[in-house]
Structure formats: C-alpha cells, structure tokens
Motif scaffolding. Sequence first.
Motif, PDB file in Angstrom:
ATOM      1  N   PRO A 139      11.321  -5.807  83.330  1.00  0.00           N
ATOM      2  CA  PRO A 139      12.155  -6.575  84.267  1.00  0.00           C
ATOM      3  C   PRO A 139      13.607  -6.611  83.801  1.00  0.00           C
ATOM      4  O   PRO A 139      13.914  -6.413  82.619  1.00  0.00           O
ATOM      5  CB  PRO A 139      11.518  -7.971  84.237  1.00  0.00           C
ATOM      6  CG  PRO A 139      10.822  -8.048  82.919  1.00  0.00           C
ATOM      7  CD  PRO A 139      10.333  -6.660  82.628  1.00  0.00           C
ATOM      8  N   GLU A 140      14.496  -6.870  84.742  1.00  0.00           N
ATOM      9  CA  GLU A 140      15.935  -6.849  84.457  1.00  0.00           C
ATOM     10  C   GLU A 140      16.314  -7.813  83.331  1.00  0.00           C
ATOM     11  O   GLU A 140      17.127  -7.467  82.458  1.00  0.00           O
ATOM     12  CB  GLU A 140      16.714  -7.206  85.730  1.00  0.00           C
ATOM     13  CG  GLU A 140      18.218  -7.202  85.538  1.00  0.00           C
ATOM     14  CD  GLU A 140      18.969  -7.476  86.827  1.00  0.00           C
ATOM     15  OE1 GLU A 140      20.211  -7.561  86.783  1.00  0.00           O
ATOM     16  OE2 GLU A 140      18.315  -7.607  87.890  1.00  0.00           O
ATOM     17  N   GLU A 141      15.752  -8.999  83.326  1.00  0.00           N
ATOM     18  CA  GLU A 141      16.105  -9.999  82.314  1.00  0.00           C
ATOM     19  C   GLU A 141      15.822  -9.482  80.902  1.00  0.00           C
ATOM     20  O   GLU A 141      16.628  -9.651  79.980  1.00  0.00           O
ATOM     21  CB  GLU A 141      15.340 -11.298  82.566  1.00  0.00           C
ATOM     22  CG  GLU A 141      15.704 -12.421  81.601  1.00  0.00           C
ATOM     23  CD  GLU A 141      14.968 -13.709  81.911  1.00  0.00           C
ATOM     24  OE1 GLU A 141      15.083 -14.656  81.119  1.00  0.00           O
ATOM     25  OE2 GLU A 141      14.282 -13.769  82.954  1.00  0.00           O
ATOM     26  N   GLN A 142      14.665  -8.831  80.721  1.00  0.00           N
ATOM     27  CA  GLN A 142      14.319  -8.289  79.409  1.00  0.00           C
ATOM     28  C   GLN A 142      15.258  -7.151  79.018  1.00  0.00           C
ATOM     29  O   GLN A 142      15.716  -7.043  77.883  1.00  0.00           O
ATOM     30  CB  GLN A 142      12.874  -7.791  79.416  1.00  0.00           C
ATOM     31  CG  GLN A 142      12.418  -7.186  78.083  1.00  0.00           C
ATOM     32  CD  GLN A 142      12.359  -8.225  76.976  1.00  0.00           C
ATOM     33  OE1 GLN A 142      11.471  -9.082  76.957  1.00  0.00           O
ATOM     34  NE2 GLN A 142      13.332  -8.190  76.076  1.00  0.00           N
ATOM     35  N   LEU A 143      15.560  -6.294  79.997  1.00  0.00           N
ATOM     36  CA  LEU A 143      16.452  -5.159  79.730  1.00  0.00           C
ATOM     37  C   LEU A 143      17.853  -5.643  79.354  1.00  0.00           C
ATOM     38  O   LEU A 143      18.489  -5.068  78.460  1.00  0.00           O
ATOM     39  CB  LEU A 143      16.523  -4.257  80.958  1.00  0.00           C
ATOM     40  CG  LEU A 143      15.262  -3.462  81.291  1.00  0.00           C
ATOM     41  CD1 LEU A 143      15.440  -2.763  82.646  1.00  0.00           C
ATOM     42  CD2 LEU A 143      14.952  -2.435  80.208  1.00  0.00           C
ATOM     43  N   LEU A 144      18.346  -6.674  80.034  1.00  0.00           N
ATOM     44  CA  LEU A 144      19.672  -7.192  79.721  1.00  0.00           C
ATOM     45  C   LEU A 144      19.716  -7.747  78.295  1.00  0.00           C
ATOM     46  O   LEU A 144      20.704  -7.547  77.576  1.00  0.00           O
ATOM     47  CB  LEU A 144      20.063  -8.281  80.720  1.00  0.00           C
ATOM     48  CG  LEU A 144      20.413  -7.794  82.131  1.00  0.00           C
ATOM     49  CD1 LEU A 144      20.582  -8.974  83.081  1.00  0.00           C
ATOM     50  CD2 LEU A 144      21.689  -6.944  82.115  1.00  0.00           C
ATOM     51  N   ARG A 145      18.654  -8.412  77.887  1.00  0.00           N
ATOM     52  CA  ARG A 145      18.611  -8.956  76.527  1.00  0.00           C
ATOM     53  C   ARG A 145      18.586  -7.822  75.500  1.00  0.00           C
ATOM     54  O   ARG A 145      19.351  -7.821  74.529  1.00  0.00           O
ATOM     55  CB  ARG A 145      17.378  -9.850  76.356  1.00  0.00           C
ATOM     56  CG  ARG A 145      17.188 -10.378  74.930  1.00  0.00           C
ATOM     57  CD  ARG A 145      15.930 -11.241  74.808  1.00  0.00           C
ATOM     58  NE  ARG A 145      15.667 -11.610  73.436  1.00  0.00           N
ATOM     59  CZ  ARG A 145      16.256 -12.610  72.803  1.00  0.00           C
ATOM     60  NH1 ARG A 145      17.157 -13.344  73.423  1.00  0.00           N
ATOM     61  NH2 ARG A 145      15.946 -12.879  71.556  1.00  0.00           N
ATOM     62  N   TRP A 146      17.673  -6.854  75.701  1.00  0.00           N
ATOM     63  CA  TRP A 146      17.611  -5.722  74.782  1.00  0.00           C
ATOM     64  C   TRP A 146      18.920  -4.953  74.761  1.00  0.00           C
ATOM     65  O   TRP A 146      19.421  -4.577  73.696  1.00  0.00           O
ATOM     66  CB  TRP A 146      16.481  -4.780  75.195  1.00  0.00           C
ATOM     67  CG  TRP A 146      15.125  -5.239  74.776  1.00  0.00           C
ATOM     68  CD1 TRP A 146      14.808  -6.184  73.843  1.00  0.00           C
ATOM     69  CD2 TRP A 146      13.875  -4.743  75.272  1.00  0.00           C
ATOM     70  NE1 TRP A 146      13.446  -6.316  73.740  1.00  0.00           N
ATOM     71  CE2 TRP A 146      12.851  -5.450  74.597  1.00  0.00           C
ATOM     72  CE3 TRP A 146      13.523  -3.785  76.226  1.00  0.00           C
ATOM     73  CZ2 TRP A 146      11.496  -5.208  74.836  1.00  0.00           C
ATOM     74  CZ3 TRP A 146      12.183  -3.537  76.465  1.00  0.00           C
ATOM     75  CH2 TRP A 146      11.174  -4.242  75.780  1.00  0.00           C
ATOM     76  N   GLY A 147      19.490  -4.690  75.937  1.00  0.00           N
ATOM     77  CA  GLY A 147      20.729  -3.927  76.018  1.00  0.00           C
ATOM     78  C   GLY A 147      21.883  -4.645  75.343  1.00  0.00           C
ATOM     79  O   GLY A 147      22.700  -4.016  74.651  1.00  0.00           O
ATOM     80  N   ARG A 148      21.968  -5.946  75.540  1.00  0.00           N
ATOM     81  CA  ARG A 148      23.013  -6.750  74.913  1.00  0.00           C
ATOM     82  C   ARG A 148      22.913  -6.664  73.389  1.00  0.00           C
ATOM     83  O   ARG A 148      23.897  -6.400  72.690  1.00  0.00           O
ATOM     84  CB  ARG A 148      22.897  -8.194  75.387  1.00  0.00           C
ATOM     85  CG  ARG A 148      23.919  -9.137  74.776  1.00  0.00           C
ATOM     86  CD  ARG A 148      23.904 -10.460  75.524  1.00  0.00           C
ATOM     87  NE  ARG A 148      22.601 -11.131  75.497  1.00  0.00           N
ATOM     88  CZ  ARG A 148      21.816 -11.274  76.558  1.00  0.00           C
ATOM     89  NH1 ARG A 148      22.156 -10.781  77.731  1.00  0.00           N
ATOM     90  NH2 ARG A 148      20.675 -11.928  76.459  1.00  0.00           N
TER      91      ARG A 148
END
Length: 299
Positions: free
Chosen positions: A179-188
């Motif tokens: 999901p987007e929320e997980q990807l944003l955290r990992w990407g950050r």
Amino acid sequence: MKGLDHLLSAVSRSFYLSMRFLPREMRPGVAVGYLLARATDTVADAVDMDCRERLALLRMMGETVAGSASREVAATCFGRLGVLSTIQTHRGEAELLARFPECLALLENLSPHERMLVRQVLASIVEGQAWDLMYFESHAAVSCPEQLEHYTYMVAGCVGEFWTRLGLLAQGPGFSTQPEEQLLRWGRHYGMGLQLVNILRDREEDLARGRSYLPAPDDRPWLDRAERWLKEGVFYAESLRNGRLRFSTVLPAWLGLDTLELLQRADRRHPSSGKVKIARGDVYLRMWKAFLFSWKEAL
C-alpha cells in the motif's frame, strides 16, 4: 530538450545509467527533477560565492521552479546562473547552470500532476540546502539527532516519497504489491539512509571544513540507523512489480550497504587517505546481482 541525454550523462553517469532502466513513463519526471535538484546543489556548493549570495540565488531558483517568481526575479536568477556557469570547473555543471531556463521549460511540459510533484520535492530540497548554508555559518556541529533526521529528510527522504508518488501516478496498482502508506515510509527512510551514508563517508572531509553533521562523536548509532534504513530500501525494491524499477531501486541500496561495511571495517585510529570507495569490480558484481534480482517475483 536537445541534448538532454548528454546533459544528464555529463552531470551524473551513474544516475544516467540508472534512469535508462526506468519505465518510459517515469523517465521525464525523474530526469527533470534530478536536473533541477542538481542545479540547486551546484549553487549551494559554489564555494567561490559568498554564503549570502548563494542563499539569495537558491531562493530565486526555488521561486522560479515553483512558478511564483516575477519576470524581474527570473531574469536576475538566469543572469546570475549564467555568470556562475562561466567560472564552474566542472563542465557538466557549467552547462547545467547555463541551460537552467531550458530545464524549467521541460518542467512546464510535464503533466500538471507530475509538475506538482517535482515542485513539491524541489521546495523541500531547496529548504534543506538553505538550512545547511545558514546553520553552519554560526554552528560547527548539528545539535541533536532530530535535527539531523530532519535535514536528511529535506534533502533526500523527500526524494523517496517523490519516487513513490510518481511511480504510483505512472503505473497505478502495477507499481507495487504494498500500500502507498508503507511505500512512502520505506521510500522516505531509504532516501534518508542514502544521505546518511554520504555524511558518514565524508565525515573526515567535513570536519576539515569545520563542520559535523553528526550530533555526537560516536558514529556507531548512525551506522546502525543507516543500515536499517537501507534495508527498508531493499524491502521497497522487493515489492516492485516492474523488473526495470527493481533493478534501478535496489542497486543504490546494495551499494550503500557495501559502503557501510567498508566504513565499519575501517581502522578509525589510522584512517586511510581519501574517501571510502567501492572497487569497480564490486560495483559490476552488484549490477549483475541487481539484474538477477530484477527477474524475481515481487513480494
């Protein structure tokens, strides 16, 4: 823009090679964002300019990218960049500064959503670059962990978020299994980890310039944190459905982890001359492993 590939390769061969592996629909946004960020970084690092002059020029560049600059401000910005380009020793960076208006034209040619994403990430990067210049005018070291984390987010963590939002815009559900929320955290965290590796690798050089980005002499906690964040970058890459994206995304994480291993092995009592650097053969080996990784099924 005529010669875009040449300009990209002139300012960063490694990035240019990675970008060529990206899906076609992601390349314009990534390329324009990179060129604009590299231009502002060149100004921030222009040691021949007074700090106040660099700050003023950075802010003008930020306004022109945001589309909020008046004609007079934009003209002044382009003129100062043109002058600065004539004294740049790096030919690629000199050309980039001289062609900054063309990079802005490329930005305007992006779709409205892509343009918004590029402007958002550039606003954060310029803020971080300006903070860097102002802070070390009156301080010798970052004061606390929270300050360092915020800085690494402004100049690099935001790039991981930009990459994620651009990928989701271009590929939708085909971008990742997560999901987007997980990807944003990992990407950050991935972007912050890469910046932290740079800080750790360049620590001796920065100390010689009278500055320290680490809030304490012991770098062990930051080595551990960088490793944890880069491993999140590997998780991020494992979730991507597109093989080209998997290759481009995992390679910097693996090279960053290799750099950390070299730093951890370095004898701090007898530091070697120059920066820690991964051998060319090891880079090629990582590229081969990344190629094999790109064929794996997304997790």
